[in-house]
Design an enzyme around this catalytic site. Structure first.
Site, PDB file in Angstrom:
ATOM      1  N   HIS A   1      56.971  44.431  36.645  1.00 27.22           N
ATOM      2  CA  HIS A   1      55.866  45.360  36.933  1.00 27.22           C
ATOM      3  C   HIS A   1      56.221  46.776  36.466  1.00 27.22           C
ATOM      4  O   HIS A   1      55.388  47.472  35.880  1.00 27.22           O
ATOM      5  CB  HIS A   1      55.586  45.423  38.440  1.00 27.22           C
ATOM      6  CG  HIS A   1      55.054  44.152  39.033  1.00 27.22           C
ATOM      7  ND1 HIS A   1      55.581  43.586  40.167  1.00 27.22           N
ATOM      8  CD2 HIS A   1      54.026  43.356  38.660  1.00 27.22           C
ATOM      9  CE1 HIS A   1      54.894  42.493  40.479  1.00 27.22           C
ATOM     10  NE2 HIS A   1      53.946  42.331  39.562  1.00 27.22           N
TER      11      HIS A   1
ATOM     12  N   LYS B   1      46.391  34.081  48.212  1.00 26.61           N
ATOM     13  CA  LYS B   1      47.825  34.047  48.520  1.00 26.61           C
ATOM     14  C   LYS B   1      48.076  34.609  49.915  1.00 26.61           C
ATOM     15  O   LYS B   1      47.378  35.516  50.358  1.00 26.61           O
ATOM     16  CB  LYS B   1      48.604  34.938  47.537  1.00 26.61           C
ATOM     17  CG  LYS B   1      48.541  34.527  46.085  1.00 26.61           C
ATOM     18  CD  LYS B   1      49.334  35.550  45.259  1.00 26.61           C
ATOM     19  CE  LYS B   1      49.224  35.309  43.775  1.00 26.61           C
ATOM     20  NZ  LYS B   1      49.778  36.448  42.990  1.00 26.61           N
TER      21      LYS B   1
ATOM     22  N   ARG C   1      52.716  37.371  30.840  1.00 20.92           N
ATOM     23  CA  ARG C   1      53.995  36.720  30.509  1.00 20.92           C
ATOM     24  C   ARG C   1      53.795  35.438  29.738  1.00 20.92           C
ATOM     25  O   ARG C   1      54.683  34.974  29.050  1.00 20.92           O
ATOM     26  CB  ARG C   1      54.767  36.405  31.799  1.00 20.92           C
ATOM     27  CG  ARG C   1      55.298  37.612  32.528  1.00 20.92           C
ATOM     28  CD  ARG C   1      55.655  37.265  33.940  1.00 20.92           C
ATOM     29  NE  ARG C   1      54.478  36.705  34.602  1.00 20.92           N
ATOM     30  CZ  ARG C   1      54.278  36.700  35.908  1.00 20.92           C
ATOM     31  NH1 ARG C   1      55.185  37.176  36.711  1.00 20.92           N
ATOM     32  NH2 ARG C   1      53.178  36.183  36.417  1.00 20.92           N
TER      33      ARG C   1
ATOM     34  N   SER D   1      57.078  37.841  41.008  1.00 21.95           N
ATOM     35  CA  SER D   1      57.303  38.066  42.449  1.00 21.95           C
ATOM     36  C   SER D   1      57.559  36.748  43.164  1.00 21.95           C
ATOM     37  O   SER D   1      58.438  36.663  44.037  1.00 21.95           O
ATOM     38  CB  SER D   1      56.082  38.743  43.076  1.00 21.95           C
ATOM     39  OG  SER D   1      55.841  39.985  42.466  1.00 21.95           O
TER      40      SER D   1
HETATM   41  O1  PNS Z   1      49.191  40.066  41.670  1.00 21.95           O
HETATM   42  P1  PNS Z   1      47.907  39.283  41.869  1.00 21.95           P
HETATM   43  O2  PNS Z   1      48.006  38.434  43.115  1.00 21.95           O
HETATM   44  O3  PNS Z   1      47.523  38.489  40.647  1.00 21.95           O
HETATM   45  O4  PNS Z   1      46.765  40.383  42.111  1.00 21.95           O
HETATM   46  C1  PNS Z   1      45.426  39.963  42.319  1.00 21.95           C
HETATM   47  C2  PNS Z   1      44.546  41.150  42.699  1.00 21.95           C
HETATM   48  C3  PNS Z   1      45.049  41.799  43.985  1.00 21.95           C
HETATM   49  C4  PNS Z   1      44.572  42.159  41.570  1.00 21.95           C
HETATM   50  C5  PNS Z   1      43.108  40.600  42.857  1.00 21.95           C
HETATM   51  O5  PNS Z   1      43.105  39.589  43.821  1.00 21.95           O
HETATM   52  C6  PNS Z   1      42.105  41.683  43.238  1.00 21.95           C
HETATM   53  O6  PNS Z   1      41.632  42.380  42.365  1.00 21.95           O
HETATM   54  N1  PNS Z   1      41.796  41.817  44.566  1.00 21.95           N
HETATM   55  C7  PNS Z   1      40.854  42.807  45.067  1.00 21.95           C
HETATM   56  C8  PNS Z   1      39.510  42.130  45.422  1.00 21.95           C
HETATM   57  C9  PNS Z   1      38.693  41.869  44.156  1.00 21.95           C
HETATM   58  O7  PNS Z   1      38.291  42.768  43.451  1.00 21.95           O
HETATM   59  N2  PNS Z   1      38.444  40.576  43.898  1.00 21.95           N
HETATM   60  C10 PNS Z   1      37.718  40.152  42.709  1.00 21.95           C
HETATM   61  C11 PNS Z   1      38.664  40.051  41.524  1.00 21.95           C
HETATM   62  S1  PNS Z   1      37.836  39.663  40.016  1.00 21.95           S
END
Ligand code: PNS
Length: 188
Positions: free
Chosen positions: A27, A51, A100, A137
């Site tokens: 990151h 998650k 990745r 992670s």
């Molecule tokens: O590291 P991750 O788990 O891939 O991150 C995912 C994250 C937190 C970026 C995604 O779940 C997110 O954007 N959450 C906020 C709620 C939202 O906007 N959901 C619609 C995503 S298209």
């Protein structure tokens, strides 16, 4: 007659979203590279409904803020709701994501399309540095759960926080895998 020209500077803003559970050196590489392109990079710590996190949100925010403290232009913020709405509120020009692998791309494409659908915000993908493609992670937590060394994959503060979350009593080493939470020890 004097003409006064006022230069209104334009500040480019990128949002780098994720769960950051925890933030890794992978990151941080993306943050550094994005900070070389954009004036401001907001590390946006959100909740992934799919998650369950090891570290609580405030701890993820604290560790991310510590980790990016030395990177010019980088800040950390919570995403309280929709990422697309957060980007609009912050005046973000773009969402930045690291890739990745092809499976990362498969996961990211629908999110990029959805965020663009919601507010028009575009997503820029940065390919992971060749030496960091294995840093995730989830793998960091799995290695730590099983007694492996995570120094070099995360900052020392993050390593300490992950160990404390996995082994609240401080027990580590032989038998670590069975004393850590979220481990299914049943035989298959
Ligand atoms: O590291 P991750 O788990 O891939 O991150 C995912 C994250 C937190 C970026 C995604 O779940 C997110 O954007 N959450 C906020 C709620 C939202 O906007 N959901 C619609 C995503 S298209």
């Amino acid at each position: 007659m004097h003409i006064v020209v006022v230069y209104v500077g334009w500040v480019s803003v990128a949002v780098f979203p994720g769960s950051f559970d925890p933030i890794t050196v992978g990151h941080l590489d993306v943050v550094r590279r994005a900070a070389g392109i954009f004036d401001t990079v907001i590390v946006a710590v959100g909740r992934n409904a799919a998650k369950s996190a090891l570290l609580p949100l405030d701890e993820r925010l604290r560790l991310a803020a510590l980790a990016v403290a030395g990177i010019d232009g980088a800040t950390v913020s919570e995403v309280p709701g929709l990422l697309a709405a957060f980007c609009a509120e912050k005046g973000a020009d773009v969402i930045v994501k690291g890739l990745r692998s092809g499976s990362d791309l498969d996961d990211e494409l629908p999110m990029a399309a959805m965020n663009r659908h919601l507010t028009g915000v575009e997503t820029l993908f940065l390919p992971a540095d060749g030496g960091l493609g294995h840093v995730a992670s989830s793998l960091v937590k799995d290695v730590a759960r099983h007694g492996g060394e995570i120094g070099g994959l995360v900052t020392p503060e993050v390593a300490a926080a992950v160990m404390a979350a996995l082994f609240p009593g401080g027990s580590r080493g032989a038998g670590a895998a069975t004393s850590a939470p979220n481990i299914d020890t049943s035989e298959e």
